[in-house]
Design a protein around this motif. Structure first.
Motif, mmCIF file in Angstrom:
data_model
loop_
_atom_site.group_PDB
_atom_site.id
_atom_site.type_symbol
_atom_site.label_atom_id
_atom_site.label_comp_id
_atom_site.label_asym_id
_atom_site.label_seq_id
_atom_site.Cartn_x
_atom_site.Cartn_y
_atom_site.Cartn_z
ATOM 1 N N ASP A 92 4.807 -1.609 28.404
ATOM 2 C CA ASP A 92 6.039 -2.368 28.613
ATOM 3 C C ASP A 92 7.249 -1.526 28.194
ATOM 4 N N GLU A 93 7.075 -0.808 27.074
ATOM 5 C CA GLU A 93 8.165 0.048 26.577
ATOM 6 C C GLU A 93 8.422 1.190 27.571
ATOM 7 N N VAL A 94 7.354 1.749 28.109
ATOM 8 C CA VAL A 94 7.505 2.833 29.097
ATOM 9 C C VAL A 94 8.272 2.307 30.311
ATOM 10 N N ALA A 95 7.857 1.107 30.781
ATOM 11 C CA ALA A 95 8.509 0.521 31.960
ATOM 12 C C ALA A 95 9.999 0.316 31.692
ATOM 13 N N ARG A 96 10.300 -0.214 30.497
ATOM 14 C CA ARG A 96 11.710 -0.490 30.181
ATOM 15 C C ARG A 96 12.521 0.810 30.170
ATOM 16 N N ALA A 97 11.922 1.863 29.568
ATOM 17 C CA ALA A 97 12.621 3.155 29.488
ATOM 18 C C ALA A 97 12.860 3.717 30.889
ATOM 19 N N LEU A 98 11.838 3.673 31.738
ATOM 20 C CA LEU A 98 11.996 4.216 33.096
ATOM 21 C C LEU A 98 13.088 3.448 33.843
ATOM 22 N N PHE A 99 13.095 2.130 33.655
ATOM 23 C CA PHE A 99 14.080 1.295 34.349
ATOM 24 C C PHE A 99 15.501 1.667 33.911
ATOM 25 N N ASN A 100 15.655 1.961 32.600
ATOM 26 C CA ASN A 100 16.991 2.277 32.078
ATOM 27 C C ASN A 100 17.320 3.765 32.169
ATOM 28 N N GLY A 101 16.402 4.546 32.779
ATOM 29 C CA GLY A 101 16.674 5.970 32.917
ATOM 30 C C GLY A 101 16.609 6.723 31.599
ATOM 31 N N GLN A 102 15.730 6.233 30.685
ATOM 32 C CA GLN A 102 15.592 6.925 29.392
ATOM 33 C C GLN A 102 14.184 7.514 29.295
ATOM 34 N N ILE A 103 14.012 8.373 28.268
ATOM 35 C CA ILE A 103 12.687 8.981 28.087
ATOM 36 C C ILE A 103 11.834 8.028 27.251
ATOM 37 N N PRO A 104 10.653 7.635 27.734
ATOM 38 C CA PRO A 104 9.806 6.737 26.942
ATOM 39 C C PRO A 104 9.479 7.333 25.571
ATOM 40 N N ALA A 105 9.425 6.469 24.567
ATOM 41 C CA ALA A 105 9.234 6.936 23.188
ATOM 42 C C ALA A 105 7.924 7.702 23.031
ATOM 43 N N ILE A 106 6.869 7.285 23.749
ATOM 44 C CA ILE A 106 5.577 7.967 23.549
ATOM 45 C C ILE A 106 5.605 9.384 24.114
ATOM 46 N N TRP A 107 6.495 9.647 25.060
ATOM 47 C CA TRP A 107 6.646 11.024 25.569
ATOM 48 C C TRP A 107 7.528 11.813 24.608
ATOM 49 N N ARG A 108 8.582 11.138 24.144
ATOM 50 C CA ARG A 108 9.574 11.793 23.292
ATOM 51 C C ARG A 108 8.904 12.405 22.058
ATOM 52 N N ARG A 109 7.886 11.684 21.544
ATOM 53 C CA ARG A 109 7.213 12.168 20.323
ATOM 54 C C ARG A 109 6.523 13.506 20.550
ATOM 55 N N LEU A 110 6.138 13.771 21.791
ATOM 56 C CA LEU A 110 5.384 14.994 22.083
ATOM 57 C C LEU A 110 6.253 16.076 22.713
ATOM 58 N N ALA A 111 7.589 15.845 22.723
ATOM 59 C CA ALA A 111 8.477 16.831 23.355
ATOM 60 C C ALA A 111 9.518 17.283 22.337
ATOM 61 N N PRO A 112 10.174 18.436 22.565
ATOM 62 C CA PRO A 112 11.224 18.846 21.632
ATOM 63 C C PRO A 112 12.373 17.822 21.652
ATOM 64 N N ASP A 113 13.105 17.790 20.536
ATOM 65 C CA ASP A 113 14.244 16.859 20.432
ATOM 66 C C ASP A 113 15.206 17.043 21.587
ATOM 67 N N THR A 114 15.726 15.925 22.093
ATOM 68 C CA THR A 114 16.727 16.036 23.162
ATOM 69 C C THR A 114 17.518 14.750 23.233
ATOM 70 N N LEU A 115 18.722 14.854 23.787
ATOM 71 C CA LEU A 115 19.549 13.653 23.986
ATOM 72 C C LEU A 115 19.730 13.401 25.478
ATOM 73 N N LYS A 116 18.953 14.133 26.284
ATOM 74 C CA LYS A 116 19.153 14.067 27.735
ATOM 75 C C LYS A 116 18.664 12.727 28.298
ATOM 76 N N SER A 117 19.199 12.389 29.472
ATOM 77 C CA SER A 117 18.686 11.228 30.191
ATOM 78 C C SER A 117 17.401 11.659 30.899
ATOM 79 N N LEU A 118 16.703 10.688 31.439
ATOM 80 C CA LEU A 118 15.386 10.966 32.034
ATOM 81 C C LEU A 118 15.475 12.022 33.153
ATOM 82 N N GLY A 119 16.481 11.859 34.035
ATOM 83 C CA GLY A 119 16.609 12.800 35.164
ATOM 84 C C GLY A 119 16.807 14.239 34.694
ATOM 85 N N ASN A 120 17.768 14.429 33.762
ATOM 86 C CA ASN A 120 18.042 15.783 33.256
ATOM 87 C C ASN A 120 16.848 16.329 32.483
ATOM 88 N N TRP A 121 16.171 15.433 31.792
ATOM 89 C CA TRP A 121 15.027 15.860 30.981
ATOM 90 C C TRP A 121 13.899 16.373 31.873
#
Length: 1624
Positions: A1424-1453
């Protein structure tokens, strides 16, 4: 279906329970439900389940267990239900000994079950399971059901799910037809259209509820329950009003029939009276004649009678005389006889001569005369005298006659004569008497006749008089009631036509009663008087012409009564009054201003009202009593949870048997009295109730309207300004109300008298008198009412003079109360606002000219409200409040079109890009879209795009200015725009200047005092406080009001024992209440700190405060709390809220600091340098606080530097300088001071080395002998506009005056930052302000239709999945690399491992998500959290934990992700890249460490003595780099923030305006031995992963780079220069 269970999903009131009961009945099952009582918990639930299982297994009944979301008193219940659904039994429900009684050994053996205990128990369970159907009725509103289905999968897996959708039109039609089809009061030809209208109403409310939620974010739910309620209300209302109208008709017809009767009688009377009058006249004439005759005869008789009477009197006298004389004579005779003899003898002696002699006497002697006369008498001569005696004696035979005289006969004859005369008289008398008698008889006869005539005449006369009287009475009745008769005739006509129009009137009214309670005034108006009314008319259903809800459902008398009970008189409140008293459901009032509460309390007070809250321990007991004895009952302070215990009462589930009515309250039967009324009241301004609540209770929105509040405030103003006028008005209203009531009562009594009069009503004197009285009273009352109406108009005219101030007050209250949308702590009650309002009336300057006085009131009021609000607002919201206040006041005067305001807040919302591209690259993209929108908005902007296109230079020049908002606008726009339109134009070009421009706008419209919030003075707070209102300090980081409060207490004489402190926390509840009781009784001050830690207990506190009636006048309650949404509104509304945080801006900060320093303290230290250094310290204190607002460029970690830091440093200054003065030391101990202030006091808070470096730099800049240098005066900052310097030595006032001269806003350069630093700050501030203004505006939210949310998410998920690469085959790579691998290759392998993990997590979650969206698997909370993040154009938290820090939106990321993959691929396939892109590594610092390691191995250096240094190359891109670094490496992708790079001179330089970050040329990183590193003119620059720099945990710093500089290092330190690896 065996073991079939159902999950029914639908909003409350859509028929889930009714259908279940119907289905159970049809299937021959029994229904089992649990009954909630107070404190019902899992143990009670288990006991109930045991009863259920007994019925299932032992009694072998088929059971349906109906369980609704209302029954979920604890989430644990669902765990048990989940077990029942999956395994058929609740684990450990029965204890072992209880199990024994349930085992059916014989039956089990017969069924061939093995005789083991376990097997038989399983047999029992299977029997139960086969007999059990579980039906769960749940509402889909909110997240609850979703979460429950996730937590308890049995709800979905083991149930058939049945969705209860809103009823379709056919269903609504069918139901309406059933209910209305057989109704006789609806004419056949109208039935169809009525049904259609009923359906239309229901549908329209559904639509409006959606708009209502979009526009005002308020909920209103419509369910079939409301629909049925609407139809029932309609039928009831129709019958009730029909009956009422019939009874009214009967009354009027009765009255009019009596009047008609009177007029018929009047005609008859007139005829009779004419005849009668003739008869009376004749009789009267006859009587007159008779009377004449009688009077003639009577006078005759009277005469005779009087004659007879006198006669009889004479006769009586005579008879007495005669008898007396007779007696005397006889006596004398006896005596005289001897004398007679002698006399005879003597006579013989006489001769003639003697006689002659005697005759000769002229006057004889007496004796002679006497004797002679006797003889005369005896001889019977008539005249007895001497003359006749002489004549007698002259006779010839005189003597002879004497001698022959018959002596014996003397007495006899004379007496006889006498007697004869007497008898004659007597006879006459008898005759007369007889005559008199006959006359009297005649008279008596005549009298009788006369009497008869008179009586006859009297009777005729009386009859005529009665007729006359009846005529007059009839005339009075007819003429007196003539007007009434006309009116009644009209009324009757009106009633008859109204009876026909009832059809439509009741339709609209019942819709009003069933549906509109929760809506606001505008929505109600639109629904009732536009949509519904038009629909009724269009369908040809009869409806009154000027139909008003109030006309049908209430009357003037009742409205007046409500007014006198405290209900505001505006239309909305009257509608609410009707809903509260007439609706079919009990009212639940949304009442943030507590007006309904006060009205209900006053209204029901005489009826023994009981008031409770759901938190009272004994509310059930009280409620039971109220239901039993028919008292009204009020639940106040209801929150969003309504205890299900009272559901039966709310739903009026009244059961009846054997002549008694009762209701189930919990598990108890309570006798029900029909007089019982239940009220619920909540202070929440926008509670989110569930649909079931809307079905059970009548939710009524009592929130005050602008117009309603304006009227109330007008009364307050007029009451203050013109007391007599307001009193007269109130008297008038009271009298008018009484008079209207009197008029109604009089008419009622009249109709009643008419109706009940028996016999001939024209003789009913009372009736006529009543009529007279009524009529005169009525006309008097009508006159009074007329007079009152004209007086009211006059008074209203006078009062309207004060309306502008009332309107201003109302607007300000709404601005205040709407602030609660921004922060839940900003709660203001109407009562506390009224205090400010009346206080302003007292404080504003009087003036005899009303207009000037009004001006004074409005100015004072506006400023007081501003100050009052600012005391309790955070700094970041103060300008928002001023702006909101300004725009609302401008709008009220019609100076600000809503579309301009909308544009200012939202800009161009269109998703389509404009076809006309931007003409110049320097114009921001979004800015150009806004310009195109602005062109359509107002005529003044119509040529804007062309003007910009053709005059680039002028616009560019303006665009590049530091503060364009304060400069002249280009071209014609410098003169043609108003203040607000300047904001619109600025918005298109320079978002970063909007915030400052808003300040200027407020200043120009309202004055500078509305952007300079008051300095919080504790004295002023204390002055405003009362024992009944607590003071709530809303804490912000770094503030602690306790020390200030202690000082205030000491100054006010409440020091020591009189001030009590308690820090709240677990287990402090009792202690706090005890302290409170003591403080209230003894008049102490009590401070409860950190109340947010015990929010639940605050409800107790609220109750305690509500019960406060007469506290000690010295008592004060001070609370401190962090902002928390759970803080009880009741306390917030009645309290004085104070936010303690440093003010915004250097000037305000310095001002606040100096306000808190007493003159005494400044004079304490004898050293010359003390006062200047205090100013320096104050300036430093303001600077370090102000830096915080610039975000990461100011401080890496936002520190809470606060007042205590300043106070302690001032003490340090005092101590050191006093010591130096006493020892006569001319030197100031700068090093000690700088260390103590910069490193210890302020530096002690700094946990980041780079932040500490900033503090020390300030110390070096601000502290030293140079500040007293007379040749080169010291300035903190100086340019042509402003000069920040240390004032001349003087008193505190000198410093204060100097501070007041400083500008309100300052540039970042004062702190050593570059002007660009504020671009981010101001851009963010403007965006925050816009988003908050959006909250405050009514929404015009039509969300763009298009694909559904699920489809949108699915598209994105499949799109990303398509871009995911294969994972790296690490084994293969390791094999390829062999055993001898360099440190950097180790880094590569670690990086690949992490990258693989990320790919795997992304791929797995995307596949799962797509399956969940299709419904193949359950939607977990993670998905549900992944779906919400994708809908809002953000990086899902479970992906963010495994990636370097970033403030980018989903598209730029994703672009960043793919670039990382390509760098790894190159590295794996080819070799280590010559230019490394550090941002693409998960842990970049590991690569740099590996570099140093590799170089050390190569050169044989000790690792701990080696380090890195950097130099900037001239290569701009990695492609230009051809060589490979022989040691170290090249790094690309670094960005410089806070400075720019000068390529010619290869050093740092000032950045260009508006250029926030700049890409650094390729950097060369070189490992080196530490002792050989000697760098000059370089600045150690931190390199961070993102622009978030380093957090408080120290995460984010990668390494430090060395950048060449020609400036002093302090310049770059204060500018906050750094390098970052990723742009945002």
């Amino acid at each position: 279906m065996d073991q079939g269970h159902a999950l029914l999903v639908g909003v409350g009131g859509s028929g889930k329970q009714s259908l279940t009961k119907l289905a159970a009945f049809a299937a021959g099952c029994e229904i089992f439900e649990i009954t909630l009582s107070r404190g019902y918990d899992e143990n009670n639930f288990r006991e109930d389940l045991k009863i259920l299982y007994n019925k299932l297994g032992i009694e072998r009944k088929k059971m349906v267990f109906l369980f609704t979301d209302q029954h979920v008193a604890q989430e644990g219940f669902l765990e048990l239900i989940n077990n029942m659904l999956t395994s058929g039994m609740v684990p450990a429900l029965f204890a072992d000994d209880e199990k024994e009684t349930l085992l059916m050994r014989d039956e089990a053996t017969k069924q061939g079950i093995p005789p083991t205990r376990e097997a038989i128990w399983q047999y029992f369970i299977s029997k139960c399971t086969n007999n059990l159907h579980i039906v769960l009725a749940m509402s889909p509103v909110g997240e609850t059901l979703r979460t429950r289905c996730r937590n308890f999968p049995g709800l979905v897996n083991n149930c058939s799910i049945d969705w209860f959708m809103p009823w379709p039109v056919q269903a609504l039609m069918a139901v309406a037809n059933v209910f209305l089809g057989n109704e006789e009061s609806i004419p056949e030809e109208q039935k169809e259209v009525v049904v259609e209208h009923v359906v239309f109403v229901h549908q329209s409310v559904v639509d409006y509820s959606v708009k209502f939620a979009q526009k005002l974010r308020r909920n209103n739910y419509v369910t079939p329950k409301n629909y049925l309620d609407f139809i029932n209300t309609y039928l009831k209302l129709l019958d009730e009003k029909d009956e009422y109208i019939l009874s009214q008709c009967k009354r009027l017809e009765g009255g009019m029939a009596k009047l008609a009767e009177a007029s018929v009688q009047l005609n008859e009377l007139n005829e009779k009276l004419a005849v009668q009058k003739v008869a009376v006249t004749e009789k009267t004439e006859a009587c007159e004649v008779l009377l004449g005759e009688i009077s003639a005869r009577t006078s005759q008789a009277e005469e005779k009678k009087s004659f007879a009477v006198s006669k009889s009197k004479d006769i009586q006298v005579q008879s007495v005389e005669i008898s007396k004389e007779k007696k005397e004579a006889e006596d004398a005779l006896t005596e005289a006889l001897p004398a007679l003899e002698a006399a005879r003898l003597a006579l013989q002696d006489l001769d003639r001569s003697d006689v002659t002699e005697i005759r000769a006497f002229a006057k004889p002697p007496k004796a002679v005369q006497m004797v002679c006369e006797c003889i005369v008498v005896l001889r019977g001569i008539r005249e007895v005298s001497w003359k006749s005696a002489k004549a007698m004696m002259a006779e010839a035979n005189f003597l002879k006659s004497l001698q022959e005289l018959d002596v014996d006969g003397i007495g006899q004859t004379q007496v006889a004569r006498l007697e004869k005369t007497f008898f004659q008289a007597k006879r006459d008398l008898d005759r007369i008497n007889a005559e008199v008698k006959s006359l009297e008889d005649e008279l008596a006869e005549l009298g009788r006749k006369y009497e008869e005539a008179i009586n006859e005449k009297q009777a005729l006369q009386e009859e005529a008089e009665i007729m006359e009287r009846r005529l007059i009475a009839a005339d009075k009745l007819i003429s007196g009631l003539g007007s009434e008769n006309v009116r009644w005739t009209k009324d009757l006509e009106e009633l008859k036509s109204r009876r026909i129009r009832l059809l439509g009137d009741c339709l609209v009214s019942s819709a009003f009663l069933s549906y509109v309670g929760a809506f606001t005034w505008d929505f109600r108006n639109q629904l009732i008087y536009v949509d519904w009314q038009n629909d009724v008319r269009d369908r040809g259903i009869p409806l009154s012409d000027n139909f008003r809800i109030e006309g049908l459902l209430t009357d003037d008398v009742e409205i007046s009564r409500w007014g006198s009970e405290g209900l505001p008189p505006d239309e909305l409140s009257i509608q609410n009054g009707i809903l509260t008293t007439r609706a079919s459901r009990f009212p639940l009032c949304i009442d943030p201003q507590q007006q309904a509460l006060n009205w209900i309390k006053k209204k029901e007070e005489p009826n023994n009202l009981k008031v409770c809250t759901f938190n009272d321990s004994d509310f059930l007991k009280q409620l039971e009593l109220a239901i039993k004895y028919g008292f009204p009952f009020l639940f106040q302070d209801v929150d969003e949870y309504i205890d299900p215990v009272i559901d039966n009462v709310l739903e009026k589930n009244i059961k009846g048997q054997a002549g008694r009515e009762f209701i189930m309250l919990g598990d108890k039967e309570v006798d029900y009295d029909p007089n019982f009324r239940l009220y619920l009241n909540t202070k929440l301004s926008n509670p989110k109730y569930t649909p079931s609540v809307f079905g059970k209770a009548m939710v009524i929105n009592y929130t005050v309207t602008l117009k309603g509040l304006e009227d109330q405030l007008l009364s307050v103003i007029v009451g203050f300004e013109r007391k007599e006028l307001e009193e007269q008005r109130e008297r008038l209203i009271q009298e008018t109300s009484e008079n209207k009531k009197l008029l109604k009562d009089l008419e009622d009594s009249l109709l009643r008298e008419l109706a009940t009069s028996t016999g001939n009503m024209l003789d009913n004197v009372e009736l006529v008198a009543t009529l007279e009285e009524t009529k005169s009273k009525a006309s008097e009352v009508s006159e009074k009412l007329k007079l009152a109406a004209t007086t009211a108009i006059d008074i209203d005219k006078l009062r309207d003079g004060y309306r502008p101030a009332a309107k201003r007050g109302a607007i300000l209250f709404f601005v205040l109360s709407e602030m609660a949308l921004i922060n839940s702590m900003y709660q203001y009650s109407l009562a506390s606002f009224l205090d400010v309002f009346t206080f302003s009336l007292k404080k504003s300057l009087p003036d005899s000219i009303v207009v000037k006085r009004l001006r004074n009131i409005m100015d004072t009021l506006t400023h007081n409200v501003y100050n009052y609000a600012c005391t309790g607002l955070f700094e970041k919201h103060k300008l928002l409040f001023s702006f909101q206040m300004t725009i609302k006041l401008e709008q009220s005067e019609g100076n600000l079109p809503q579309d301009e305001l909308d544009f200012f807040i939202k800009g161009n919302l269109s998703l389509e890009k404009n076809r006309r591209g931007r003409p110049h690259q320097w114009i921001p993209e979004q800015g150009w879209e806004d310009i195109m929108k602005l062109q359509e908005l107002a005529d003044v902007f119509s040529s804007l795009p062309d003007d910009i296109d053709k005059n680039e230079k002028e616009w560019k020049k303006w665009f590049d200015l530091d503060n364009p908002e304060q400069s002249k606008f280009p071209m014609k726009y410098k003169d043609s725009l108003n203040d607000f339109q300047r904001l619109l134009l600025l918005r298109c070009f320079r978002v970063d200047r909007v915030y400052r421009a808003v300040t200027d706008y407020v200043t120009s419209r309202m004055g500078e005092k509305y952007v300079t919030p008051p300095v919080i003075s504790f004295e002023a707070i204390f002055e405003q406080s009362t024992p009944l209102s607590p003071i709530v300090f809303i804490l912000s980081p770094g503030s602690d009001p306790a020390s200030d409060l202690m000082k205030l207490a000491e100054r006010s004489g409440f020091g020591g024992n009189k001030l009590k402190f308690l820090s709240m926390g677990q287990g402090q509840e009792k202690a706090a209440l005890q302290l409170l009781e003591t403080a209230i009784a003894r008049g102490q001050w009590l401070m409860l700190q950190n109340c947010h830690l015990l929010v639940k207990w605050l409800i107790e506190l609220e109750k305690a405060l509500e019960k406060l009636t007469k506290p000690h006048p010295d008592f004060r309650l001070w609370l401190t709390t962090d902002p928390t949404p759970a803080f009880p509104i009741g306390i917030l509304q009645r309290s004085l809220k104070v936010v303690t945080e440093p003010p915004n801006g250097l000037k305000l900060n310095l001002r606040s600091t100096y306000h808190k320093i007493s003159s005494q303290v400044l004079e304490d230290c004898p050293h010359q340098a003390f006062k200047p250094l205090v100013f320096v310290l104050g300036f430093f204190h303001a600077v370090v606080q102000e830096r915080r607002k610039y975000g990461k460029i100011g401080w890496n970690v936002p520190y809470d530097f606060n007042e205590s830091d300043f106070r302690v440093c001032m003490e340090i200054l005092n101590t050191y300088l006093t010591k130096a003065f006493e020892q006569g030391d001319t030197k100031i101990p700068w090093n000690s001071l700088k260390y103590l202030i910069g490193e210890v006091m302020y530096g002690g808070r700094a946990i980041d080395n780079f932040d500490r470096r900033v503090l020390n730099t300030y110390m070096d800049e601000y502290m030293g002998d140079f500040i007293f240098d007379t040749f080169q005066p010291f300035h903190f900052y100086v340019n042509e506009d402003v000069d920040y310097h240390i004032p001349e030595l003087g008193t505190k006032d000198v410093y204060l005056d100097n501070i007041e001269e400083l500008p309100l806003a300052n540039t970042p350069e004062v702190f050593g930052l570059h002007p660009n630093a504020e671009i981010n700050y101001y851009t963010q501030a403007a965006r925050d302000m816009w988003s908050q203004l959006v909250e405050l505006q009514p929404q015009t939210g039509e969300s763009g239709s298009g694909i559904s949310r699920e489809d949108f998410i699915a598209n994105i998920a499949s799109d990303i999945q398509g871009k995911l690469p294969q994972q790296f085959d690490l084994d293969k790579i390791r094999k390829k690399l062999g055993l001898d691998i360099s440190p950097t290759t180790v880094v590569l392998l670690q990086e690949l491992e992490r990258f693989n993990l990320l790919i795997s997590r992304m791929s797995k979650s995307l596949i799962e998500l797509q399956r969940a969206l299709k419904g193949e698997v359950g939607m977990s909370s993670v998905l549900d959290e992944v779906a919400r993040a994708l809908f809002n154009g953000q990086i899902p938290a479970i992906w963010r934990r495994l990636a370097p820090d970033t403030l980018k939106s989903l598209g730029n990321w994703m672009i960043h992700f793919q670039r990382r993959f390509s760098q790894y691929t190159t590295w794996v396939n080819d070799s280590e890249p010559p230019v490394i892109w550090l941002s693409g590594l998960h842990i970049p610092e590991s690569y740099l460490t590996a570099l140093v390691q590799a170089t050390c191995r190569k050169n044989g250096w000790p690792l701990d003595k080696s380090t890195l240094y950097t130099s900037v190359t001239n290569y701009m891109t990695e492609d230009e780099v051809t060589e490979r670094a022989h040691s170290g490496c090249f790094v690309t992708g670094l960005y410089l923030e806070g400075a720019a790079w000068n390529r010619e001179d290869a050093c740092l330089m000032k950045p260009k305006p508006k250029q926030l970050i700049q890409e650094l040329p390729v950097l060369k990183v070189i490992p080196i031995e530490s002792h050989r590193l000697k760098l000059q003119n370089t600045f150690r620059t931190p390199v961070y992963t993102t622009s978030q720099r380093r957090n408080a945990m120290g995460v984010g710093l990668v390494f430090e780079a060395d950048l060449a500089t020609h400036e002093h290092i302090s310049h770059w330190v204060l500018q906050g220069v750094c390098l970052i690896l990723n742009t945002d």
